[in-house]
Write an enzyme that holds these catalytic residues in place. Sequence first.
Site, short mmCIF file in Angstrom:
data_model
loop_
_atom_site.label_atom_id
_atom_site.label_comp_id
_atom_site.label_asym_id
_atom_site.label_seq_id
_atom_site.Cartn_x
_atom_site.Cartn_y
_atom_site.Cartn_z
N LYS A 157 0.84 -1.21 0.00
CA LYS A 157 0.00 0.00 0.00
C LYS A 157 0.87 1.26 0.00
CE LYS A 157 -1.95 -1.18 3.94
NZ LYS A 157 -1.27 -2.44 4.26
N ARG A 164 11.26 -0.45 11.23
CA ARG A 164 10.14 -0.24 12.14
C ARG A 164 10.17 -1.27 13.27
NH1 ARG A 164 4.90 0.44 8.35
NH2 ARG A 164 4.00 -0.84 10.01
N ARG A 223 -0.59 -8.57 13.32
CA ARG A 223 -1.17 -7.55 12.43
C ARG A 223 -2.00 -8.22 11.34
NH1 ARG A 223 4.33 -4.70 11.18
NH2 ARG A 223 3.23 -3.78 9.42
N ARG A 249 -9.85 0.61 8.62
CA ARG A 249 -9.41 -0.74 8.99
C ARG A 249 -10.47 -1.50 9.77
NH1 ARG A 249 -3.56 0.42 8.93
NH2 ARG A 249 -2.43 -1.50 9.33
N ARG A 281 12.20 -5.11 5.25
CA ARG A 281 11.96 -3.71 4.87
C ARG A 281 12.76 -2.72 5.74
NH1 ARG A 281 5.82 -1.76 5.43
NH2 ARG A 281 6.08 -2.54 7.54
P1 AP5 Z 1 4.87 -1.59 1.86
O1 AP5 Z 1 4.48 -0.78 0.67
O2 AP5 Z 1 5.66 -0.90 2.93
O3 AP5 Z 1 3.60 -2.34 2.44
P2 AP5 Z 1 2.32 -1.77 3.21
O4 AP5 Z 1 1.14 -2.47 2.63
O5 AP5 Z 1 2.31 -0.26 3.20
O6 AP5 Z 1 2.63 -2.36 4.63
P3 AP5 Z 1 2.61 -1.74 6.10
O7 AP5 Z 1 3.34 -2.71 6.96
O8 AP5 Z 1 3.07 -0.33 6.11
O9 AP5 Z 1 1.10 -1.84 6.39
P4 AP5 Z 1 0.45 -1.93 7.75
O10 AP5 Z 1 -0.95 -1.81 7.29
O11 AP5 Z 1 0.75 -3.07 8.61
O12 AP5 Z 1 1.12 -0.72 8.55
P5 AP5 Z 1 0.62 0.73 8.92
O13 AP5 Z 1 1.78 1.62 8.91
O14 AP5 Z 1 -0.59 1.11 8.14
O15 AP5 Z 1 5.70 -2.85 1.33
C1 AP5 Z 1 6.35 -3.74 2.24
C2 AP5 Z 1 7.73 -4.15 1.68
O16 AP5 Z 1 7.53 -4.94 0.51
C3 AP5 Z 1 8.60 -2.96 1.25
O17 AP5 Z 1 9.93 -3.25 1.60
C4 AP5 Z 1 8.43 -2.89 -0.26
O18 AP5 Z 1 9.61 -2.41 -0.91
C5 AP5 Z 1 8.16 -4.35 -0.62
N1 AP5 Z 1 7.23 -4.48 -1.70
C6 AP5 Z 1 6.07 -3.75 -1.90
N2 AP5 Z 1 5.43 -4.19 -3.01
C7 AP5 Z 1 6.18 -5.21 -3.51
C8 AP5 Z 1 6.05 -6.08 -4.65
N3 AP5 Z 1 5.01 -5.96 -5.49
N4 AP5 Z 1 7.02 -7.01 -4.86
C9 AP5 Z 1 8.07 -7.14 -3.99
N5 AP5 Z 1 8.26 -6.33 -2.91
C10 AP5 Z 1 7.32 -5.40 -2.67
O19 AP5 Z 1 0.11 0.50 10.43
C11 AP5 Z 1 1.02 0.24 11.49
C12 AP5 Z 1 0.25 0.16 12.80
O20 AP5 Z 1 -0.40 1.43 13.08
C13 AP5 Z 1 -0.90 -0.86 12.85
O21 AP5 Z 1 -0.45 -2.16 13.16
C14 AP5 Z 1 -1.81 -0.24 13.92
O22 AP5 Z 1 -1.34 -0.50 15.21
C15 AP5 Z 1 -1.70 1.24 13.66
N6 AP5 Z 1 -2.71 1.74 12.70
C16 AP5 Z 1 -2.46 2.28 11.47
N7 AP5 Z 1 -3.61 2.62 10.87
C17 AP5 Z 1 -4.61 2.28 11.73
C18 AP5 Z 1 -6.03 2.37 11.65
N8 AP5 Z 1 -6.65 2.85 10.56
N9 AP5 Z 1 -6.75 1.92 12.71
C19 AP5 Z 1 -6.16 1.44 13.81
N10 AP5 Z 1 -4.81 1.32 13.95
C20 AP5 Z 1 -4.04 1.74 12.91
#
Ligand code: AP5
Length: 216
Positions: free
Chosen positions: A13, A161, A172, A88, A127
């Site tokens: 994402k 992270r 997660r 979410r 990552r």
């Molecule tokens: P990346 O693009 O970083 O993946 P992502 O989907 O953004 O993953 P996140 O881990 O950031 O998502 P998340 O939803 O767990 O975390 P968030 O920060 O929202 O890609 C990952 C890796 O793969 C990278 O190294 C990239 O280079 C590689 N890659 C990407 N695409 C690829 C491909 N096609 N092929 C190969 N490699 C690839 O949330 C963190 C925490 O915050 C949550 O756990 C929660 O506690 C809190 N939080 C955030 N939002 C909310 C909410 N709305 N409600 C409640 N709690 C929340």
Amino acid sequence: MNIILLGPPGAGKGTQAARLVERHGMHQLSTGDMLRAAVAAQTPVGIRAKAVMDAGGLVSDEIVSALIDDELAAMGETVGAIFDGYPRTAAQAGQLDVILAKHDRMLDRVIELEVDEDELVHRIVGRYSCASCGAGYHDEFHQPEVAGLCDKCGGTEFKRRKDDNEETVRTRMAEYRAKTAPILPLYEARGIVARVDGMAPIDTVTASVEAILIGA
Ligand code: AP5
């Protein structure tokens, strides 16, 4: 145009949102990034959110929806929004409808990145990002062109992270399956869901996402 990028942790994402920002001048609203900034700044929200995030749980709906509302209020009215990691839960999806109406926006597309969860653990654990500009890298899939130097800003410090370890990633993912995946039928009923193979190479995923936006 206003879109949601939906998919489990590591689905890509953030990677795809950054590309849409760069290529189309859209604005990325990542609740994860907002919460990490609040934790780093030790704001009241950050202090409350830290333990939940470190454990892989979900921060309260009211907190994240307030962050989104504030961010939309600060954005230019004509700039497209990319919701990354929000909504979410069913409650957040309902709150987003109210917030969008308040800001005179409508939701054009929900793009689900379909992925294989076992592969995601590998993606997330490898990552890291530039400590100066936040550009994302991966030990295996996306390394800087010159080892140890950020492609974007030339920075030499990188960070990982705290929640990017296997145990927390599994929690997660379980949260995603239990609370986030069930909101998809709501958007399916509105006819705005499109699916992309998130296991394809990054450029291919971007091309698929862009094709959906052109057709939207
Ligand atoms: P990346 O693009 O970083 O993946 P992502 O989907 O953004 O993953 P996140 O881990 O950031 O998502 P998340 O939803 O767990 O975390 P968030 O920060 O929202 O890609 C990952 C890796 O793969 C990278 O190294 C990239 O280079 C590689 N890659 C990407 N695409 C690829 C491909 N096609 N092929 C190969 N490699 C690839 O949330 C963190 C925490 O915050 C949550 O756990 C929660 O506690 C809190 N939080 C955030 N939002 C909310 C909410 N709305 N409600 C409640 N709690 C929340």
